[in-house]
Design a protein around this motif. Sequence first.
Motif, mmCIF file in Angstrom:
data_model
loop_
_atom_site.group_PDB
_atom_site.id
_atom_site.type_symbol
_atom_site.label_atom_id
_atom_site.label_comp_id
_atom_site.label_asym_id
_atom_site.label_seq_id
_atom_site.Cartn_x
_atom_site.Cartn_y
_atom_site.Cartn_z
ATOM 1 N N ALA A 321 24.452 20.792 68.116
ATOM 2 C CA ALA A 321 24.020 21.204 66.775
ATOM 3 C C ALA A 321 24.601 20.344 65.667
ATOM 4 C CB ALA A 321 24.400 22.666 66.547
ATOM 5 N N ARG A 322 25.101 19.191 66.000
ATOM 6 C CA ARG A 322 25.712 18.341 64.973
ATOM 7 C C ARG A 322 24.648 17.822 63.998
ATOM 8 N NH1 ARG A 322 29.075 13.428 67.310
ATOM 9 N NH2 ARG A 322 27.002 13.012 68.173
ATOM 10 N N GLY A 323 24.976 17.878 62.704
ATOM 11 C CA GLY A 323 24.093 17.315 61.689
ATOM 12 C C GLY A 323 22.870 18.130 61.353
ATOM 13 N N ILE A 519 24.393 13.796 53.008
ATOM 14 C CA ILE A 519 23.957 14.273 54.317
ATOM 15 C C ILE A 519 24.706 13.548 55.436
ATOM 16 C CG2 ILE A 519 21.991 14.539 55.868
ATOM 17 C CD1 ILE A 519 20.179 14.592 53.449
ATOM 18 N N GLN A 520 25.122 14.309 56.429
ATOM 19 C CA GLN A 520 25.672 13.754 57.664
ATOM 20 C C GLN A 520 24.670 14.083 58.771
ATOM 21 O OE1 GLN A 520 29.066 15.318 60.407
ATOM 22 N NE2 GLN A 520 30.061 14.051 58.848
ATOM 23 N N TRP A 521 24.107 13.034 59.378
ATOM 24 C CA TRP A 521 23.048 13.233 60.355
ATOM 25 C C TRP A 521 23.611 13.495 61.741
ATOM 26 C CZ3 TRP A 521 18.458 13.939 58.190
ATOM 27 C CH2 TRP A 521 18.229 13.382 56.927
ATOM 28 N N SER A 522 22.714 13.745 62.685
ATOM 29 C CA SER A 522 23.134 14.072 64.053
ATOM 30 C C SER A 522 23.889 12.920 64.701
ATOM 31 C CB SER A 522 21.915 14.429 64.902
ATOM 32 O OG SER A 522 20.966 13.367 64.883
ATOM 33 N N ASN A 526 25.513 8.299 57.900
ATOM 34 C CA ASN A 526 24.670 8.612 56.744
ATOM 35 C C ASN A 526 23.285 8.011 56.871
ATOM 36 O OD1 ASN A 526 26.728 10.032 55.482
ATOM 37 N ND2 ASN A 526 27.567 8.185 54.534
ATOM 38 N N GLN A 527 22.981 7.447 58.046
ATOM 39 C CA GLN A 527 21.684 6.820 58.275
ATOM 40 C C GLN A 527 20.728 7.839 58.887
ATOM 41 O OE1 GLN A 527 20.789 3.674 57.379
ATOM 42 N NE2 GLN A 527 18.714 4.178 58.009
ATOM 43 N N ALA A 528 19.626 8.084 58.196
ATOM 44 C CA ALA A 528 18.646 9.059 58.685
ATOM 45 C C ALA A 528 18.032 8.570 59.984
ATOM 46 C CB ALA A 528 17.553 9.281 57.638
ATOM 47 N N PRO A 529 17.843 9.466 60.958
ATOM 48 C CA PRO A 529 17.234 9.066 62.229
ATOM 49 C C PRO A 529 15.748 8.779 62.052
ATOM 50 C CG PRO A 529 17.513 11.435 62.175
ATOM 51 C CD PRO A 529 18.154 10.909 60.918
#
Length: 869
Positions: A321-323, A519-522, A526-529
């Motif tokens: 459930a990270r990010g 935002i902190q992504w999975s 900070n890079q959006a998937p």
Amino acid sequence: MGLMCRQLGLSVGQAVTCSRLGTPSRQGLFQDGDIIIGGLFTLHYQNPAAYHNFTQKPEYKPCTGLDYVSLQYVYSMVFALEEINLSKTLLPGVKLGYHIFDSCGQPLWAPQTILSLAGGDSATCNFTEDSTQNGEEIKGVTGHHPVPLIIGGASSVTAEIQSRVLGPLSISYISTCSCLSDRIQHPVFFRTIPSDFYQARAFAQLVIHYKWIWVGAVVADNNYGLSAIKIFLEATQEAGVCVSFTEKVNSENIVSDAKRAALTIQASTARVIVVFAWYTDVRELFLQLAKLKVTDRQFIASEAWSTSGDLLQDLVTRKVARGVIGVAIRNSTIPGFETFLRSLNPVHRPFDGFLREFWETEFKCSPGAAAIALLPSQPSNVSASVSVQGASLSPCSGTETLEGLKNLLTDVSQLSVSYNVYLAVYAAAQALHSLLSCPNRESNSTCSSPNSIKQKELLQHLNKVNFTTPRGENFYFQGADIPAKYDLVNWQTTPEGTQKLVLIGRVDGFDIHLNESAIQWSSGTNQAPTSVCTESCSPGTRKTIRKGEPVCCFNCIPCAEGQFSNETGSFQCEHCPSEFWSNTNRTACVPRQLDFLSFNDTLGITLTTAAVFGATVTTVVFLVFLCYYQTPMVRANNSELSFLLLVSLKLCFLCSLVFIGRPSVWSCRFQQAAFGISFVLCVSCLQIKTMVVLAAFRSARPGAEALMKWFGPSQQRGSVCFLTCVQIIICTVWLSLSAPEPKRDLGFQGSKVTLQCAMASVVGFSLVLGYIGLLACTCLLLAFLARKLPDNFNEAKLITFSMLIFCSVWVAFVPAYISSPGKYSVAVEIFAILASSYGLLLCIFAPKCFIILLRPEKNTKKHVMARSA
């Protein structure tokens, strides 16, 4: 049905466990008052197993697994009611009570409880005697009027059943299904939580904003999940978003459904998963994903689990459930609520079964004996119940307290749903206050009283509710709904390894405001998937849909020559303008390169070399003939015409050079005139030479001596001049009326635009070429007739072969010239000129030069005049 009741007592609130034979167990929390407000919550999440043998009525056992979060919702309702009862401005002189029940998370069990609340049968257990505590008189609950309003249900499914089937006036704090906004289907339903319509649209905006065009979906198999995913699909359809899969999960079969959904997620290439489900279902899904070690998916959470402390604190699902990015109910504070929660103690609320269960779970001791000991006298069945319930636990010391205790019940950092319950109670109180506010109550017979509240009248006042919340916001209903306001939250990992909720934005109606830098992504960065079925086609290519697959899955095909695409993900390539051509990468159009038959081209160099070589050879032959001018071989058959023929052949070779190079107005005119006149001069000389041969042999016959006077040197020169002048006239008229001009040839599709001499008049060129052909055919015919004349050296044979080659070349020239594109048509014409010129030169002069240079003994008059055998 028979009724068995175990009465545990009554204080400020009372808890009663009643079992109806053949019906599910019900556990409740009760408080008497002038007006009773009903409450329906999901306080247990582990459903009892029921064995059905169809020979007797099934026995239902109580639900287990107390949900601390839902318990906080219950106490927010209790807190609000107690706060209103202490108010001097809101419902003065009217005491509000409550009857709160546990629906156990089973929508099909809720109707019984709702029916009891709506029908006035929610508390039918009786005390056999009165009891007192702290100087207050305590009376048994012997029944009550129907509750005018219910706070609940605890899910969209329960709320829909409640509204459609039973129809009590209700205010839900957590039912978000957009279907409940229909006032025709649900006229007596209200809620203090926004409709899923806005939540699903917010999901769609997030997906479109980050260009996640390939997503998966896990939804609850009910109206909550199915309607939300329907709205999501409608909102993303025009943006080209595709759903890789939609897995449905049902709470009754959650383990098997979660396993199936986890395997689907593992197999899918979608990296972003949208989840519309209850947090207990999501917990099982994450457990299954943790077993499969699937930790690289980006989850988008609905409000039902986006702020779940249970999931945030779970060590097993932390990596899965990270990010998480979630839409959450707008968080708020309830003044004094934390103090109220931490003051809860079963010693002061001995008949609160929910609190007692919480106490036993949290402190591992039984508070029952200590609490009941405070009462002066109790029925025997009460003490027995307590002793049985706490048989496996040691009695509590009485010093246990919630002060300093950290758990989901006392955690007030996320009071979003609890605040919704709080608002629902206050909305009900405001409507009741408006309904009961009657200036002349004693004289006005139409005034409502606490004992005669009609649902229709309360509904009218509830529709008009308008008050200021503790946050200072204006609260009112828009039909069944309230204005949509959400928080956007992000699950972020702290340096200590735990997870916390971070506010990253908000949603106001259809407007979304996002702080992307927070935002902190999975992936932990900070890079959006990215989540695509196929990477977007780069500029220079276009999409082609794969057969039988969604539009998000495609192949990238390079643009054809002359086409381009300068955008990523283009569905089609655009044609370049006529004077432009696509570059190597097919990403833009560039001006076509000007192309013509140049002296620097390989083909131009080859043709130039051949033309110069032919002119040189012709010059050498001319010099040989000039040196051996007095020999019989040169003098035979009019040496003057032979020298003129060599000059015309040299001109033919040289005129081909005029076709090479950048076309200009004068070069276009000169090249066709030079070509036409040079070849007519050449063919005219051959024709006259052939005619002289025929005349010479005919004059040897008796009576034909006068024939030769018509073919004397002057006549021969005059005939050549006449035939040539005809061509000169044709060329003059043609070039005067419609001369060829340099023009860009755009018809040939290529990276180059050909600059060539365009024939403005095909008729003029056809006349020039036709006249040469007419003379050539005539010459061929005459030479063919003279081929067997009895000379040892018959020049007519040589002319016949040369004219055969000449005619063959020019017959083949016509189709080749028409079909050749661009500068190659010019090359074809030059090749025809050179081939026919070389044919004439070699066939006519090569044998003569061979004899002159290598066989001088045959270069005698006797040998030349001798008859061949």
